[in-house]
Design a protein around this motif. Sequence first.
Motif, PDB file in Angstrom:
ATOM      1  N   CYS A 224      66.396  -5.223 104.306  1.00  0.00           N
ATOM      2  CA  CYS A 224      66.308  -4.909 103.176  1.00  0.00           C
ATOM      3  C   CYS A 224      66.788  -3.900 103.039  1.00  0.00           C
ATOM      4  CB  CYS A 224      64.339  -5.874 102.859  1.00  0.00           C
ATOM      5  SG  CYS A 224      64.312  -7.023 103.109  1.00  0.00           S
ATOM      6  N   LEU A 225      66.905  -3.603 101.271  1.00  0.00           N
ATOM      7  CA  LEU A 225      67.140  -2.460 100.491  1.00  0.00           C
ATOM      8  C   LEU A 225      65.955  -2.997  99.506  1.00  0.00           C
ATOM      9  CD1 LEU A 225      70.228  -3.123 101.531  1.00  0.00           C
ATOM     10  CD2 LEU A 225      70.290  -0.532 100.523  1.00  0.00           C
ATOM     11  N   ARG A 226      64.795  -2.327  99.633  1.00  0.00           N
ATOM     12  CA  ARG A 226      63.893  -2.153  98.509  1.00  0.00           C
ATOM     13  C   ARG A 226      63.934  -1.666  96.998  1.00  0.00           C
ATOM     14  NH1 ARG A 226      58.891  -3.329  97.248  1.00  0.00           N
ATOM     15  NH2 ARG A 226      58.392  -1.137  97.398  1.00  0.00           N
ATOM     16  N   ILE A 227      63.788  -2.469  95.360  1.00  0.00           N
ATOM     17  CA  ILE A 227      64.049  -1.151  95.058  1.00  0.00           C
ATOM     18  C   ILE A 227      62.664  -1.281  93.144  1.00  0.00           C
ATOM     19  CG2 ILE A 227      65.281  -1.356  93.095  1.00  0.00           C
ATOM     20  CD1 ILE A 227      67.769  -2.402  95.012  1.00  0.00           C
ATOM     21  N   GLY A 228      63.056  -0.661  92.744  1.00  0.00           N
ATOM     22  CA  GLY A 228      60.498  -0.508  92.870  1.00  0.00           C
ATOM     23  C   GLY A 228      61.624   0.106  91.197  1.00  0.00           C
ATOM     24  N   SER A 229      61.032   0.012  89.858  1.00  0.00           N
ATOM     25  CA  SER A 229      61.241   0.722  88.683  1.00  0.00           C
ATOM     26  C   SER A 229      59.686   1.639  88.217  1.00  0.00           C
ATOM     27  CB  SER A 229      62.092   0.615  88.084  1.00  0.00           C
ATOM     28  OG  SER A 229      62.248   0.772  86.463  1.00  0.00           O
ATOM     29  N   ALA A 230      60.140   2.946  88.288  1.00  0.00           N
ATOM     30  CA  ALA A 230      58.861   3.269  87.287  1.00  0.00           C
ATOM     31  C   ALA A 230      59.095   3.167  85.817  1.00  0.00           C
ATOM     32  CB  ALA A 230      58.777   5.076  87.137  1.00  0.00           C
ATOM     33  N   GLY A 231      59.695   3.055  84.859  1.00  0.00           N
ATOM     34  CA  GLY A 231      60.248   1.879  84.303  1.00  0.00           C
ATOM     35  C   GLY A 231      59.006   1.302  83.657  1.00  0.00           C
ATOM     36  N   LYS A 232      59.275   0.322  84.679  1.00  0.00           N
ATOM     37  CA  LYS A 232      58.223  -1.470  84.956  1.00  0.00           C
ATOM     38  C   LYS A 232      56.400  -0.702  85.440  1.00  0.00           C
ATOM     39  CE  LYS A 232      62.098  -3.034  84.060  1.00  0.00           C
ATOM     40  NZ  LYS A 232      62.274  -3.314  82.962  1.00  0.00           N
ATOM     41  N   THR A 233      56.839   0.373  86.139  1.00  0.00           N
ATOM     42  CA  THR A 233      54.895   0.575  86.774  1.00  0.00           C
ATOM     43  C   THR A 233      54.628   1.020  86.165  1.00  0.00           C
ATOM     44  OG1 THR A 233      55.977   0.046  89.124  1.00  0.00           O
ATOM     45  CG2 THR A 233      54.186   1.289  88.642  1.00  0.00           C
ATOM     46  N   PHE A 234      54.940   2.205  85.097  1.00  0.00           N
ATOM     47  CA  PHE A 234      54.446   3.258  83.989  1.00  0.00           C
ATOM     48  C   PHE A 234      54.784   2.861  82.794  1.00  0.00           C
ATOM     49  CE2 PHE A 234      54.765   4.583  88.456  1.00  0.00           C
ATOM     50  CZ  PHE A 234      54.205   4.455  88.675  1.00  0.00           C
ATOM     51  N   ALA A 235      55.331   1.975  82.304  1.00  0.00           N
ATOM     52  CA  ALA A 235      55.767   1.567  80.738  1.00  0.00           C
ATOM     53  C   ALA A 235      56.348   2.352  80.225  1.00  0.00           C
ATOM     54  CB  ALA A 235      54.644   1.245  80.192  1.00  0.00           C
ATOM     55  N   PHE A 236      57.023   2.788  81.258  1.00  0.00           N
ATOM     56  CA  PHE A 236      58.222   4.401  80.357  1.00  0.00           C
ATOM     57  C   PHE A 236      59.613   3.359  80.470  1.00  0.00           C
ATOM     58  CE2 PHE A 236      54.900   7.289  81.593  1.00  0.00           C
ATOM     59  CZ  PHE A 236      54.691   7.261  80.293  1.00  0.00           C
ATOM     60  N   THR A 237      60.463   2.817  80.245  1.00  0.00           N
ATOM     61  CA  THR A 237      61.391   1.847  80.309  1.00  0.00           C
ATOM     62  C   THR A 237      62.550   3.047  79.422  1.00  0.00           C
ATOM     63  OG1 THR A 237      62.062   0.760  78.492  1.00  0.00           O
ATOM     64  CG2 THR A 237      60.678  -0.456  79.546  1.00  0.00           C
ATOM     65  N   GLY A 238      62.596   3.674  78.630  1.00  0.00           N
ATOM     66  CA  GLY A 238      63.372   4.753  78.561  1.00  0.00           C
ATOM     67  C   GLY A 238      64.091   6.120  79.725  1.00  0.00           C
ATOM     68  N   TRP A 239      63.005   6.077  80.936  1.00  0.00           N
ATOM     69  CA  TRP A 239      62.699   7.110  82.076  1.00  0.00           C
ATOM     70  C   TRP A 239      63.665   6.963  82.534  1.00  0.00           C
ATOM     71  CZ3 TRP A 239      57.893   9.859  83.567  1.00  0.00           C
ATOM     72  CH2 TRP A 239      57.242  10.061  81.858  1.00  0.00           C
ATOM     73  N   LYS A 240      64.385   5.778  83.538  1.00  0.00           N
ATOM     74  CA  LYS A 240      65.248   5.996  83.721  1.00  0.00           C
ATOM     75  C   LYS A 240      65.080   6.187  85.073  1.00  0.00           C
ATOM     76  CE  LYS A 240      68.313   2.670  82.914  1.00  0.00           C
ATOM     77  NZ  LYS A 240      68.025   1.586  83.481  1.00  0.00           N
ATOM     78  N   VAL A 241      63.951   5.879  86.219  1.00  0.00           N
ATOM     79  CA  VAL A 241      63.438   6.390  87.068  1.00  0.00           C
ATOM     80  C   VAL A 241      63.278   5.172  87.978  1.00  0.00           C
ATOM     81  CG1 VAL A 241      62.504   8.185  88.681  1.00  0.00           C
ATOM     82  CG2 VAL A 241      62.838   8.621  86.676  1.00  0.00           C
ATOM     83  N   GLY A 242      64.182   5.009  89.203  1.00  0.00           N
ATOM     84  CA  GLY A 242      64.286   3.347  89.959  1.00  0.00           C
ATOM     85  C   GLY A 242      64.372   4.795  91.563  1.00  0.00           C
ATOM     86  N   TYR A 243      63.843   3.714  92.268  1.00  0.00           N
ATOM     87  CA  TYR A 243      63.139   4.152  93.888  1.00  0.00           C
ATOM     88  C   TYR A 243      64.148   3.030  94.534  1.00  0.00           C
ATOM     89  CZ  TYR A 243      59.439   3.556  91.587  1.00  0.00           C
ATOM     90  OH  TYR A 243      58.342   3.013  90.918  1.00  0.00           O
ATOM     91  N   VAL A 244      65.067   3.077  95.882  1.00  0.00           N
ATOM     92  CA  VAL A 244      65.407   2.444  96.945  1.00  0.00           C
ATOM     93  C   VAL A 244      64.625   3.058  98.419  1.00  0.00           C
ATOM     94  CG1 VAL A 244      67.774   1.514  98.454  1.00  0.00           C
ATOM     95  CG2 VAL A 244      67.713   2.224  96.070  1.00  0.00           C
TER      96      VAL A 244
END
Length: 396
Positions: A224-244
């Motif tokens: 598995c490659l598991r993907i998260g996003s700061a946009g959703k977790t911290f309500a900053f959708t414009g930041w575009k910080v994701g992590y795999v």
Amino acid sequence: MKPVNSLLAATGTTIFTVMSALAEAHGAINLGQGFPDTEGPADLIEAAAAGLRDGRNQYPPLTGVAELRQAVAAANARFYGLEVDWASEVVVTSGATEAITASLAALIDPGDEVVLIEPLYDTYLPTVKLLGAVPRLVRLTPPHWRLPREELAAAFGPRTKALLLNTPMNPAGKVLTADELGFIADLLLRHDAYAVCDEVYEHLVFDGARHIPLMTLPGMRERCLRIGSAGKTFAFTGWKVGYVTAPRALAGLVAKAHQNLTFTTPPNLQRAVAIGLGKDDAYYAGLAADLAARRDLFAAGLKRLGFRVLPTLGSYFITAGYAPLGFTEDDAAFCRRMTEQARVTAIPLSAFYAGEAPGRYVRFAFCKRPEVLMAALERLEGWLAERRIDARPDGA
Ligand code: PMP
Ligand code: GLN
């Protein structure tokens, strides 16, 4: 002149941009594109601002600043009991969008098959096709969103390279259960396939439902490659910080895709997100409880107005059927009309299907301030009441 890329030439502008522009043009309340209308945590904004002033504004490391990779690894352990080596198993990307593309690129050779589940997020299909893979689509439909196990099993075959899986699901609000994930894990093992797991709504789950990463199931850690996003977790959708998060060999390939796509992601934002991931349990519980309250408020209002409101256990979204209101047009026409006449915008559910719309349903984003949701309900109520008056035979 020679023809340009045929796939992109045939691709329209994303529905989220189209509907946001239409909302703007009509002064509509935009419950289409999924973004909160309040800021995320103030301390993260401060950290991001401070991060610009401390002289570390040049290229950060290719796979992400150490603080953030460490925080992603720690969050994997804290929330899911996953042991992750931050130095070799985490790659920071410019949003989950890039993470999805980079993860698929890490796996796919042209001609490979990729299993996708409809309704699907709008970048999935074009990305899979651009990489030269052959999509195999399996369809979940409202109102029940049942996982069609036989069809899913039939979509796997000797050429299957990967499954692209989204849970909690946008727009269905479905959170896959341990049993459903077990079924999927079994298919992956039987067909020696990988899974790209889009888990951007991992912390937005309600009513005691639990988000279970596929990666935590037996035999799945290596696939598995598991993907998260700061946009959703911290309500900053414009930041575009994701992590795999991925096993070392795969993470290395994701890093190579990332180096060719964007190379790095803004360092100050990464450092702020690292602080966010370390927030206490109260933050995460509050995030979900707050959203659940907005969902309840909006769902109850829609129900009162006569929409068929489907349950949602996770994400920012409610799916609602408009057929009971007496409208017979397709969902795109309905969303246009609702924007123009009621001045409330939603996304037609057909946008999440490659083929035909699954009936007369639209998606509302409820990640808005309660007063905004109330105002939208009032507009809808007024519009529907007017329509009923117009529909009387004598027009009285
Ligand atoms: N996947 C899903 C299911 C989404 O809803 C979104 C929406 N924003 C994304 C990925 C993209 O996330 P990001 O903004 O971090 O690129
Ligand atoms: N993820 C958001 C949604 O589903 C929108 C992201 C975008 O506009 N591309 O509404």
